[in-house]
Design a protein around this motif. Structure first.
Motif, PDB file in Angstrom:
ATOM      1  N   ALA A 118       0.831  -1.211   0.000  1.00 33.24           N
ATOM      2  CA  ALA A 118       0.000   0.000   0.000  1.00 33.24           C
ATOM      3  C   ALA A 118       0.862   1.257   0.000  1.00 33.24           C
ATOM      4  CB  ALA A 118      -0.927  -0.012   1.218  1.00 33.24           C
ATOM      5  N   GLU A 119       1.925   1.263   0.788  1.00 30.03           N
ATOM      6  CA  GLU A 119       2.813   2.423   0.852  1.00 30.03           C
ATOM      7  C   GLU A 119       3.499   2.682  -0.486  1.00 30.03           C
ATOM      8  OE1 GLU A 119       5.337   1.192   3.993  1.00 30.03           O
ATOM      9  OE2 GLU A 119       4.017   1.904   5.609  1.00 30.03           O
ATOM     10  N   HIS A 120       3.955   1.631  -1.150  1.00 30.17           N
ATOM     11  CA  HIS A 120       4.637   1.794  -2.438  1.00 30.17           C
ATOM     12  C   HIS A 120       3.684   2.318  -3.514  1.00 30.17           C
ATOM     13  CE1 HIS A 120       8.049  -0.344  -0.716  1.00 30.17           C
ATOM     14  NE2 HIS A 120       8.716  -0.109  -1.812  1.00 30.17           N
ATOM     15  N   ILE A 121       2.427   1.900  -3.438  1.00 31.38           N
ATOM     16  CA  ILE A 121       1.456   2.387  -4.416  1.00 31.38           C
ATOM     17  C   ILE A 121       1.123   3.849  -4.162  1.00 31.38           C
ATOM     18  CG2 ILE A 121      -0.926   2.160  -5.208  1.00 31.38           C
ATOM     19  CD1 ILE A 121      -0.648  -0.867  -4.683  1.00 31.38           C
ATOM     20  N   LEU A 122       0.857   4.190  -2.916  1.00 34.37           N
ATOM     21  CA  LEU A 122       0.477   5.565  -2.600  1.00 34.37           C
ATOM     22  C   LEU A 122       1.625   6.550  -2.838  1.00 34.37           C
ATOM     23  CD1 LEU A 122      -1.693   5.087   0.616  1.00 34.37           C
ATOM     24  CD2 LEU A 122      -2.463   5.639  -1.691  1.00 34.37           C
ATOM     25  N   SER A 123       2.865   6.091  -2.645  1.00 32.14           N
ATOM     26  CA  SER A 123       4.011   6.972  -2.862  1.00 32.14           C
ATOM     27  C   SER A 123       4.363   7.114  -4.341  1.00 32.14           C
ATOM     28  CB  SER A 123       5.232   6.427  -2.110  1.00 32.14           C
ATOM     29  OG  SER A 123       5.705   5.234  -2.719  1.00 32.14           O
ATOM     30  N   GLY A 124       3.808   6.243  -5.176  1.00 30.02           N
ATOM     31  CA  GLY A 124       4.135   6.278  -6.594  1.00 30.02           C
ATOM     32  C   GLY A 124       5.354   5.449  -6.962  1.00 30.02           C
ATOM     33  N   GLU A 125       5.975   4.811  -5.969  1.00 27.82           N
ATOM     34  CA  GLU A 125       7.139   3.974  -6.267  1.00 27.82           C
ATOM     35  C   GLU A 125       6.756   2.757  -7.107  1.00 27.82           C
ATOM     36  OE1 GLU A 125      10.007   3.524  -2.805  1.00 27.82           O
ATOM     37  OE2 GLU A 125       8.229   4.313  -1.783  1.00 27.82           O
ATOM     38  N   LEU A 126       5.544   2.256  -6.900  1.00 32.90           N
ATOM     39  CA  LEU A 126       5.037   1.134  -7.678  1.00 32.90           C
ATOM     40  C   LEU A 126       3.841   1.630  -8.483  1.00 32.90           C
ATOM     41  CD1 LEU A 126       4.926  -1.835  -8.481  1.00 32.90           C
ATOM     42  CD2 LEU A 126       3.622  -2.289  -6.388  1.00 32.90           C
ATOM     43  N   GLU A 127       4.021   1.714  -9.794  1.00 35.51           N
ATOM     44  CA  GLU A 127       2.961   2.178 -10.684  1.00 35.51           C
ATOM     45  C   GLU A 127       2.322   0.971 -11.346  1.00 35.51           C
ATOM     46  OE1 GLU A 127       3.917   6.006 -12.870  1.00 35.51           O
ATOM     47  OE2 GLU A 127       5.947   5.306 -12.406  1.00 35.51           O
ATOM     48  N   LEU A 128       1.213   0.526 -10.791  1.00 36.49           N
ATOM     49  CA  LEU A 128       0.593  -0.704 -11.265  1.00 36.49           C
ATOM     50  C   LEU A 128       0.170  -0.619 -12.726  1.00 36.49           C
ATOM     51  CD1 LEU A 128      -1.630  -1.656  -8.193  1.00 36.49           C
ATOM     52  CD2 LEU A 128       0.645  -2.489  -8.781  1.00 36.49           C
ATOM     53  N   ASP A 129      -0.261   0.562 -13.178  1.00 39.62           N
ATOM     54  CA  ASP A 129      -0.726   0.705 -14.553  1.00 39.62           C
ATOM     55  C   ASP A 129       0.389   0.499 -15.570  1.00 39.62           C
ATOM     56  OD1 ASP A 129      -3.239   1.243 -13.603  1.00 39.62           O
ATOM     57  OD2 ASP A 129      -3.061   3.429 -13.779  1.00 39.62           O
ATOM     58  N   ARG A 130       1.638   0.612 -15.135  1.00 37.38           N
ATOM     59  CA  ARG A 130       2.762   0.479 -16.059  1.00 37.38           C
ATOM     60  C   ARG A 130       3.292  -0.943 -16.152  1.00 37.38           C
ATOM     61  NH1 ARG A 130       7.492   2.881 -14.772  1.00 37.38           N
ATOM     62  NH2 ARG A 130       8.078   2.790 -16.964  1.00 37.38           N
ATOM     63  N   LEU A 131       2.897  -1.812 -15.236  1.00 40.93           N
ATOM     64  CA  LEU A 131       3.487  -3.139 -15.183  1.00 40.93           C
ATOM     65  C   LEU A 131       3.260  -3.935 -16.458  1.00 40.93           C
ATOM     66  CD1 LEU A 131       2.754  -4.256 -11.505  1.00 40.93           C
ATOM     67  CD2 LEU A 131       4.862  -3.304 -12.460  1.00 40.93           C
ATOM     68  N   HIS A 132       2.091  -3.785 -17.078  1.00 35.14           N
ATOM     69  CA  HIS A 132       1.793  -4.519 -18.305  1.00 35.14           C
ATOM     70  C   HIS A 132       2.774  -4.164 -19.426  1.00 35.14           C
ATOM     71  CE1 HIS A 132      -1.948  -6.637 -17.281  1.00 35.14           C
ATOM     72  NE2 HIS A 132      -2.241  -5.595 -16.533  1.00 35.14           N
ATOM     73  N   ASP A 133       3.345  -2.968 -19.376  1.00 31.61           N
ATOM     74  CA  ASP A 133       4.198  -2.502 -20.468  1.00 31.61           C
ATOM     75  C   ASP A 133       5.685  -2.708 -20.202  1.00 31.61           C
ATOM     76  OD1 ASP A 133       1.911  -1.536 -21.835  1.00 31.61           O
ATOM     77  OD2 ASP A 133       1.957   0.296 -20.633  1.00 31.61           O
ATOM     78  N   LEU A 134       6.059  -3.103 -18.998  1.00 33.58           N
ATOM     79  CA  LEU A 134       7.470  -3.224 -18.646  1.00 33.58           C
ATOM     80  C   LEU A 134       8.026  -4.581 -19.055  1.00 33.58           C
ATOM     81  CD1 LEU A 134       7.514  -1.714 -15.028  1.00 33.58           C
ATOM     82  CD2 LEU A 134       8.261  -0.610 -17.154  1.00 33.58           C
ATOM     83  N   PRO A 135       9.321  -4.648 -19.381  1.00 33.48           N
ATOM     84  CA  PRO A 135       9.969  -5.946 -19.603  1.00 33.48           C
ATOM     85  C   PRO A 135       9.936  -6.787 -18.336  1.00 33.48           C
ATOM     86  CG  PRO A 135      11.350  -4.123 -20.377  1.00 33.48           C
ATOM     87  CD  PRO A 135      10.234  -3.510 -19.592  1.00 33.48           C
TER      88      PRO A 135
END
Length: 222
Positions: A118-135
């Motif tokens: 939860a902390e990583h998502i709220l801080s922006g460190e983990l951008e879930l919307d970008r995961l589909h596009d990452l290697p």
């Protein structure tokens, strides 16, 4: 997609590794649905995997080191605590950690992992919307930065949620047990040995794993 295109990865695996090819043939002779790409979650041990990235990661954390049956029960309790829906990151952080742990039957480590997610998502460190596009390697790097999410959880997420075709979860016990049996090894293979054995399966290592898991499911338990 034609049947020929669906079976092309199987033909690659047969040619690349006759030992694995024997497993594919055995599954085909057994009848019933065969593993395919992308993986069909209804053929996994967790057919009720959430469809969103965040829910899938919560479910992945709940699944660590316990049976699929127990993991489903823990995930259900988490959802029930928040009115039958996946809690938002803010709701997780606003909840009392100990009360959440007890209500859901979580370990202290898994409770901390949910809060770290939860902390990583709220801080922006983990951008879930970008995961589909990452290697693949970048997805793993993003996920393991969360406390309590290791490579195995990242691999499961990539297989069952992102539908990546070339994932080899070298730390998975079922995969290691299947490799030991198939290749007549004296003991469970280390990750480096599993990686070496699985090298010919590229770029369809995910499909190879689906067949290895099927092999483990079909073996009689003693």
């Amino acid at each position: 997609m034609t049947k020929q295109k669906v079976r092309r990865p199987e033909e690659h695996l047969r040619r690349a590794d006759p030992v694995l090819g024997s497993v594919i043939d055995a599954v085909a002779r057994g009848g019933g649905p065969r593993p395919s790409l992308p993986p069909d979650s209804s053929m996994s041990n967790d057919p009720k995997m959430p469809t969103d990235c965040y829910g899938a990661l919560i479910r992945g954390i709940a699944s660590q080191n316990i049976s699929s049956f127990a993991a489903r029960a823990v995930y259900r309790k988490i959802i029930e605590r928040f009115g039958g829906r996946t809690p938002t990151p803010r709701q997780v952080l606003d909840d009392d950690p100990e009360a959440l742990r007890v209500a859901a039957g979580l370990s202290h480590a898994k409770t901390e992992s949910l809060r770290s997610l939860a902390e990583h998502i709220l801080s922006g460190e983990l951008e879930l919307d970008r995961l589909h596009d990452l290697p693949d390697d970048d997805v793993i790097h993003q996920l393991v930065a969360v406390k309590g999410i290791g490579t195995w959880t990242a691999h499961m997420f990539m297989i069952w949620h992102l539908h990546r075709p070339d994932v080899l979860p070298v730390g998975d016990l079922g995969i290691r047990q299947a490799v030991k049996k198939l290749y007549d090894l004296p003991g469970l293979p280390a990750p480096v040995e599993t990686t070496r054995i699985g090298e010919p399966w590229r770029p369809y290592r995910t499909l190879a794993c689906l067949y290895l898991w099927r092999l483990e499911e079909s073996e009689p338990q003693v």
